[in-house]
Design an enzyme around this catalytic site. Structure first.
Site, mmCIF file in Angstrom:
data_model
loop_
_atom_site.group_PDB
_atom_site.id
_atom_site.type_symbol
_atom_site.label_atom_id
_atom_site.label_comp_id
_atom_site.label_asym_id
_atom_site.label_seq_id
_atom_site.Cartn_x
_atom_site.Cartn_y
_atom_site.Cartn_z
ATOM 1 N N ALA A 384 0.929 -1.133 -0.001
ATOM 2 C CA ALA A 384 -0.085 0.119 0.081
ATOM 3 C C ALA A 384 1.097 1.073 -0.132
ATOM 4 O O ALA A 384 1.306 1.776 1.134
ATOM 5 C CB ALA A 384 -0.818 -0.039 1.161
ATOM 6 N N GLY A 389 6.303 7.715 -0.281
ATOM 7 C CA GLY A 389 7.408 8.029 0.727
ATOM 8 C C GLY A 389 8.137 7.056 0.948
ATOM 9 O O GLY A 389 9.638 6.963 1.204
ATOM 10 N N ASP A 408 -0.653 0.232 -5.089
ATOM 11 C CA ASP A 408 -1.709 1.072 -4.334
ATOM 12 C C ASP A 408 -3.073 0.608 -4.921
ATOM 13 O O ASP A 408 -3.204 0.526 -6.280
ATOM 14 C CB ASP A 408 -1.400 2.386 -4.146
ATOM 15 C CG ASP A 408 -2.278 2.780 -2.955
ATOM 16 O OD1 ASP A 408 -1.752 3.218 -1.744
ATOM 17 O OD2 ASP A 408 -3.437 3.191 -3.134
ATOM 18 N N ASP A 452 2.214 -1.053 4.870
ATOM 19 C CA ASP A 452 1.967 0.447 5.500
ATOM 20 C C ASP A 452 0.472 0.578 5.250
ATOM 21 O O ASP A 452 -0.209 1.234 4.439
ATOM 22 C CB ASP A 452 2.720 1.395 4.915
ATOM 23 C CG ASP A 452 2.642 2.719 5.907
ATOM 24 O OD1 ASP A 452 2.358 2.685 6.953
ATOM 25 O OD2 ASP A 452 2.647 3.704 5.050
ATOM 26 N N CYS A 509 -0.417 4.496 10.831
ATOM 27 C CA CYS A 509 -0.119 5.739 11.675
ATOM 28 C C CYS A 509 -1.566 5.673 12.498
ATOM 29 O O CYS A 509 -2.123 7.069 12.504
ATOM 30 C CB CYS A 509 0.111 6.771 10.633
ATOM 31 S SG CYS A 509 -1.602 7.083 9.356
HETATM 32 C C1 LIG Z 1 -0.949 4.607 4.917
HETATM 33 S S1 LIG Z 1 -1.355 5.200 3.404
HETATM 34 C C2 LIG Z 1 0.188 4.565 2.610
HETATM 35 C C3 LIG Z 1 1.234 5.312 2.631
HETATM 36 C C4 LIG Z 1 2.576 5.241 2.039
HETATM 37 N N1 LIG Z 1 2.995 3.898 2.163
HETATM 38 C C5 LIG Z 1 3.661 6.084 1.796
HETATM 39 O O1 LIG Z 1 4.475 5.669 2.719
HETATM 40 O O2 LIG Z 1 3.712 7.129 1.278
HETATM 41 C C6 LIG Z 1 -2.493 3.683 2.853
HETATM 42 C C7 LIG Z 1 -2.449 3.304 1.570
HETATM 43 O O3 LIG Z 1 -3.219 2.173 1.482
HETATM 44 C C8 LIG Z 1 -4.137 2.096 0.283
HETATM 45 N N2 LIG Z 1 -5.272 1.206 0.276
HETATM 46 C C9 LIG Z 1 -6.304 1.072 0.843
HETATM 47 N N3 LIG Z 1 -6.761 0.062 0.773
HETATM 48 C C10 LIG Z 1 -5.914 -1.045 -0.163
HETATM 49 C C11 LIG Z 1 -5.976 -2.429 -0.542
HETATM 50 N N4 LIG Z 1 -7.094 -3.082 -0.481
HETATM 51 N N5 LIG Z 1 -4.992 -2.616 -1.107
HETATM 52 C C12 LIG Z 1 -3.885 -1.875 -1.380
HETATM 53 N N6 LIG Z 1 -3.936 -0.623 -0.985
HETATM 54 C C13 LIG Z 1 -4.688 -0.281 -0.347
HETATM 55 C C14 LIG Z 1 -4.404 3.650 0.067
HETATM 56 O O4 LIG Z 1 -5.079 4.154 -0.963
HETATM 57 C C15 LIG Z 1 -3.371 4.334 0.812
HETATM 58 O O5 LIG Z 1 -2.921 4.757 -0.310
#
Ligand SMILES: C[S@@+](CC[C@H](N)C(=O)[O-])C[C@H]1O[C@@H](n2cnc3c(N)ncnc32)[C@H](O)[C@@H]1O
Length: 623
Positions: A384, A389, A408, A452, A509
């Site tokens: 994800a 970052g 993602d 993440d 987070c």
């Molecule tokens: C906490 S953010 C990730 C931040 C990223 N790791 C960074 O460091 O920039 C969580 C991410 O999970 C994605 N997400 C939500 N449900 C998901 C799924 N079922 N499979 C994959 N990604 C998913 C969201 O779109 C979001 O971008």
């Protein structure tokens, strides 16, 4: 008198005993809280753990301030309603005196030794909802302001300039210009009036007070402030009493009475839903809970991560210092992080930023990638990953060797992910757009996987205060449900026979147990082919091994929690698994629903349990 005062809106809620009634709006509370903080020269400023203190240990809970009678007997509007809570003695200022120690060291010179270290380093990576874009927004002035009024003034002046080119002899034309100008001014006034009206309506909506004001008169700022100060004092006092219950309690009140009062005051004072206030409160001893809520009112430091694919920290620091940026290394635990104290230039638009020499990234977001510790030539999945970052951090640690699969589910977020990958010069990334739950069917056999996970964001409330009111009980069922599904897929995507790896890092987070220890515990039960290992990060509080009547696997103490009030970072959680077999034992199904029910049965009640919780609180205090 400000616009808000002129548009008489709602009165301060009479304080004692009437908080069930509609109170001041969240915006008003926030304003008065700010005023109050500004008046308090010894405001609490969370402190990062010093290097010596970098072992997991909670901040010392302050000695209970000695209770004093209510100061100078002055009555405020809030005294009008009788309530036994009125008789609570007001706490002394001793507690604030102790907070002096918490001043964050600002602006010291960069430690040149530390800066030199980064040559030999393997480095580290991001996230945070508001660091999403290519030009991330951070709520510090040097990251930019709107200036819409100034722009409007300018547009009027520009119109004037254009108009100066018209025929000066034509009086009628001049009259027309004046008229146009005055029409513009009137239009602006009308817009301002409409804005004021909208603000009033919004405020009324937030407080559920009808436009006719109901039983209430207008809230004057001073009255508002007096009330909120009283709530704050009462919070301190109740915390004080709970800290020395036998001696300070009113015999007519139970611990539960005090807790109920405190929770109500917390949700009013800090603007949380009752539900979330209680959920977060339950994570800490009462005094520490207040530190946590306070820290959520203060922005975290602006930090950047050096992109070692493009530059060295020392060179980056020098380049930014030359542009008028005041910065220094974040701490000894990272060789790539810099904390920005102030800047003459927008930190998200410097030439160095545009050239990909750094990522604007919360310090907490470095941690999962440090725990993952990818090795050159490995294949890594960032399940994800948007806005990237952590992906770009992983790529830097891989020194652009091997592969990082940046996945993602949200297609829109892939744009900023790709932009960051390009800007930072990452050459070993594959961007993909699957539901993480489709792995490892899509592709598996990774050396390491970072999950993440999508989460409720209770660790980043200072950046996204909306979390205070927009998360419901259902969210804390649905989100962990997804997290549990994702973590099993993350585990299954790793090759236990990897020569260099076989690791999975799970991070959020968020600070809630439902999204952290409960998810990891679930993974341990469903995948006995993994075990928890040390994250390798030298600081952070140990994960819970038991919580409110629920017992987790003892190895949960290897996981790490990070808190705004304790580490001056966003709230974060990091767990690292080692997979030692590719066989998934058959007897354990992956039915998350079944498990949720089971978890719910195992979980203790949401309310405070005097015997059990006091033991937990004591254990917390001992840590
Ligand atoms: C906490 S953010 C990730 C931040 C990223 N790791 C960074 O460091 O920039 C969580 C991410 O999970 C994605 N997400 C939500 N449900 C998901 C799924 N079922 N499979 C994959 N990604 C998913 C969201 O779109 C979001 O971008």
């Amino acid at each position: 008198m400000g616009r808000r005062a002129k548009n008489k809106q709602a009165p301060p809620t009479p304080l004692p005993g009437t908080l069930e009634k509609k109170g001041p709006s969240r915006r008003q509370l926030s304003k008065t809280r700010k005023l109050q903080r500004a008046q308090d020269s010894k405001k609490r400023a969370p402190e990062p753990e010093s290097d010596e203190e970098s072992q997991p240990q909670p901040k010392k809970v302050k000695a209970a301030a000695k209770a004093q009678p209510k100061q100078n007997g002055k009555k405020t509007s809030s005294d009008k309603v009788e309530d036994s809570w009125d008789n609570l003695p007001i706490a002394s200022d001793d507690e604030d005196d102790e907070l002096d120690d918490d001043e964050f060291p600002m602006g010291s010179d960069m430690d040149s030794d530390e800066m030199e270290d980064d040559e030999e380093e393997i480095e580290e990576g991001d996230d945070a909802p508001d660091n999403d874009g290519v030009f991330p927004q951070v709520d510090n002035d040097f990251l930019g302001g709107s200036g819409s009024e100034a722009e409007e003034e300018q547009s009027l002046d520009e119109d004037d300039d254009e108009e100066e080119g018209s025929d000066e002899d034509d009086i009628a034309e001049f009259a027309g210009l004046d008229e146009r100008k005055s029409r513009k001014l009137e239009a602006r006034k009308a817009r301002e009036a409409a804005d004021a009206e909208a603000e009033l309506k919004e405020s009324a909506m937030q407080t559920n007070i009808g436009e006719d004001g109901g039983d209430f008169d207008m809230l004057e700022d001073e009255e508002d402030q007096a009330d909120i100060s009283q709530i704050n004092l009462r919070i301190k006092e109740v915390v004080n009493i709970l800290g020395n219950f036998k001696e300070l309690r009113d015999p007519a009140k139970s611990r539960q009475d005090y807790l109920d009062r405190l929770l109500k005051d917390i949700s009013t004072y800090y603007g949380y839903s009752d539900f979330l206030a209680e959920k977060l409160f339950n994570l800490f001893a009462p005094a520490e809970a207040i530190e946590f809520f306070e820290a959520n009112e203060v922005p975290r430091p602006v930090t950047i991560r050096t992109n070692t694919l493009r530059t060295r920290r020392r060179d980056l620091a020098q380049a930014l210092i030359n542009r008028g940026v005041n910065l220094e290394p974040i701490g000894k635990w990272t060789k790539v992080g810099l904390q920005v104290f102030e800047s003459q230039v927008p930190i998200g638009a410097t030439p160095e930023y545009l050239a990909g020499h750094y990522m604007l990234q919360a310090a907490s977001s470095f941690l999962p990638v440090m725990a993952l510790a990818p090795q050159e030539h490995e294949r890594v999945l960032d399940m994800a990953s948007a806005p990237g970052g952590k992906t770009t951090h992983i790529a830097a640690l891989l020194k652009n060797t091997g592969m990082v699969f940046a996945n993602d589910f949200n297609k829109d977020r892939l744009k900023s992910l790709s932009a960051n990958i390009h800007r930072l010069g990452v050459k070993n990334a594959v961007v993909c757009n699957y539901d993480g739950r489709e792995f490892p069917k899509v592709i598996g056999g990774f050396d390491r996987v970072l999950l993440d996970a999508p989460c409720s964001g209770t660790g980043v409330i200072s950046k996204d205060p909306g979390v205070k009111v927009n998360k419901t009980e259902k969210d804390f069922i649905d989100i962990p449900h997804l997290q549990k599904q994702l973590v099993l897929c993350a585990i299954d995507s790793v090759d236990a026979n990897s020569k260099t790896g076989g690791y999975i890092v799970y991070s959020t987070c968020s600070v809630t147990v439902d999204e952290n220890e409960a998810v990891v515990n679930y993974a341990l039960r469903k995948r006995p082919n993994v075990k928890l290992v040390s994250t390798g990060i030298e600081f952070g509080r140990e994960g819970f091994t038991r919580y409110r009547g629920k017992t987790f696997h003892p190895s949960l103490d290897l996981t790490r929690r990070y808190y705004p009030h304790m580490h001056n970072m966003d709230g974060f959680y990091v767990a690292k698994f080692k997979k030692f077999s590719n066989k998934i034992p058959k007897q354990t199904g992956d039915n998350v629903d079944e498990d949720v029910d089971q978890d719910a049965d195992e979980a203790g009640p949401a309310t405070f349990m005097e015997d059990e919780d006091s033991t937990i609180l004591k254990a917390e205090l001992r840590d």
